[in-house]
Scaffold this motif. Structure first.
Motif, mmCIF file in Angstrom:
data_model
loop_
_atom_site.group_PDB
_atom_site.id
_atom_site.type_symbol
_atom_site.label_atom_id
_atom_site.label_comp_id
_atom_site.label_asym_id
_atom_site.label_seq_id
_atom_site.Cartn_x
_atom_site.Cartn_y
_atom_site.Cartn_z
ATOM 1 N N ALA A 256 0.809 -1.224 0.000
ATOM 2 C CA ALA A 256 0.000 0.000 0.000
ATOM 3 C C ALA A 256 0.841 1.272 0.000
ATOM 4 N N GLY A 257 2.158 1.147 0.048
ATOM 5 C CA GLY A 257 3.004 2.336 0.094
ATOM 6 C C GLY A 257 3.008 3.030 1.433
ATOM 7 N N LEU A 258 2.700 2.272 2.485
ATOM 8 C CA LEU A 258 2.610 2.818 3.845
ATOM 9 C C LEU A 258 3.920 2.586 4.590
ATOM 10 N N THR A 259 4.445 3.618 5.206
ATOM 11 C CA THR A 259 5.621 3.473 6.054
ATOM 12 C C THR A 259 5.188 2.901 7.401
ATOM 13 N N LEU A 260 5.711 1.723 7.728
ATOM 14 C CA LEU A 260 5.312 1.021 8.953
ATOM 15 C C LEU A 260 6.468 0.975 9.932
ATOM 16 N N ILE A 261 6.218 1.493 11.129
ATOM 17 C CA ILE A 261 7.211 1.533 12.202
ATOM 18 C C ILE A 261 6.677 0.741 13.382
ATOM 19 N N GLY A 262 7.500 -0.116 13.949
ATOM 20 C CA GLY A 262 7.100 -0.905 15.101
ATOM 21 C C GLY A 262 8.143 -0.889 16.194
ATOM 22 N N PHE A 263 7.835 -1.518 17.329
ATOM 23 C CA PHE A 263 8.695 -1.506 18.515
ATOM 24 C C PHE A 263 9.168 -0.082 18.828
ATOM 25 N N ALA A 264 8.249 0.876 18.706
ATOM 26 C CA ALA A 264 8.618 2.279 18.838
ATOM 27 C C ALA A 264 8.737 2.676 20.304
ATOM 28 N N ARG A 265 9.865 3.246 20.647
ATOM 29 C CA ARG A 265 10.152 3.753 21.992
ATOM 30 C C ARG A 265 10.855 5.101 21.858
ATOM 31 N N PRO A 266 10.867 5.917 22.903
ATOM 32 C CA PRO A 266 11.646 7.158 22.820
ATOM 33 C C PRO A 266 13.116 6.921 22.511
ATOM 34 N N SER A 267 13.611 5.720 22.831
ATOM 35 C CA SER A 267 15.015 5.419 22.580
ATOM 36 C C SER A 267 15.286 4.919 21.164
#
Length: 280
Positions: A256-267
């Motif tokens: 779909a052309g979507l940027t997918l980010i996971g395991f997101a933390r401030p670090s």
């Protein structure tokens, strides 16, 4: 996302299901028991009814139910834009809440045909969707969009907990947030159900005529197939989730052309697809 803004008043006939009720509990801490009042996340059965016909029943946090209904209706592609919803009534019933929406007869005819197909099919067990083809519907391909800085994502992850009022009191609510490209948290919606939180957010954005392409989506939950589908249909170019995506979610986001980010933390965080939208 929307071609018109819903400007009709929402009629509410409610005794009220509490969003965050309190209850005396017994807690074991530091080797002994104490009695104290705890705030608990509210939950109730919520029926969505179109033109007098019940379509779906879900468990929701009884807050922002009109926005939930709008977001759900758009996500399920029952209407194409919020202006096609000509009325919303919310009423308490014996075992929960009914949200009654009025939609054009042409849309209702298509919905009834879809409902007949669901009843006649063989269930695959996925949220009431009765075939793999229907569950994995074709998603729109998102156009390229300007990148955002990685530091913006990190700063928003650190700032979001202060905006999660229900979860702060209960520890039991998911959040979906719309964040502008400069890092401003524009809208936050919460619910005990992660899908419900996202539907509430897209409903609120449709009502306010906010364009998903002008920012990104932040979820305090795992990223499953359904969350990617809802994000892509709404038009978010970037989806940030604090937990892990599934393999199918990654595949759908890539297509779909979507940027997918996971395991997101401030670090830090992982970028799974279309990393050109994130710069160092």
């Amino acid at each position: 996302m929307s071609e018109a803004v819903l400007d009709r008043p929402v009629r509410k006939r409610r005794r009220g299901h509490p969003v965050m009720p309190s209850r005396m509990v017994r807690r074991f801490q530091d080797g002994h028991f104490v009695e104290r009042s705890e705030t608990i996340a509210g939950e109730c059965a919520t029926a969505i009814v179109y033109n007098g016909v019940s379509f779906s029943v879900m468990m929701t946090t009884p807050q922002h139910l009109d926005e939930f209904a709008i977001g759900f209706t758009l996500a399920e592609q029952i209407v194409q834009h919020v202006g096609e919803i000509t009325g919303i009534e919310i009423e308490d019933v014996v075992l929960g809440v009914e949200i009654r929406l009025s939609i054009p007869q042409g849309r209702m005819d298509k919905l009834l045909e879809r409902r007949r197909m669901v009843i006649a099919g063989t269930s695959c067990g996925m949220c009431g969707i009765l075939s793999i083809e229907r569950a994995l519907r074709t998603l729109p391909v998102l156009p390229p969009s300007p990148p955002i800085r990685a530091r913006v994502v990190q700063e928003v992850l650190a700032a979001l907990p202060a905006r999660q009022s229900i979860n702060h009191e209960t520890g039991a609510a998911h959040a979906a947030a719309f964040v502008a490209n400069d890092g401003e948290i524009v809208l936050v919606r919460e619910d005990v159900g992660r899908h419900n939180a996202l539907d509430k957010l897209t409903g609120a954005m449709a009502r306010a005529a906010l364009e998903p392409a002008n920012g990104f989506l932040l979820l305090t939950s795992r990223c499953s197939t359904e969350m990617v589908q809802k994000a892509a249909i709404a038009g978010f170019p970037i989806l940030v989730a604090i937990s892990a995506p599934t393999t199918l979610a990654v595949e759908l986001a890539d297509a779909a052309g979507l940027t997918l980010i996971g395991f997101a933390r401030p670090s830090g965080f992982n970028i799974y697809t279309h990393d050109y939208r994130i710069t160092g």
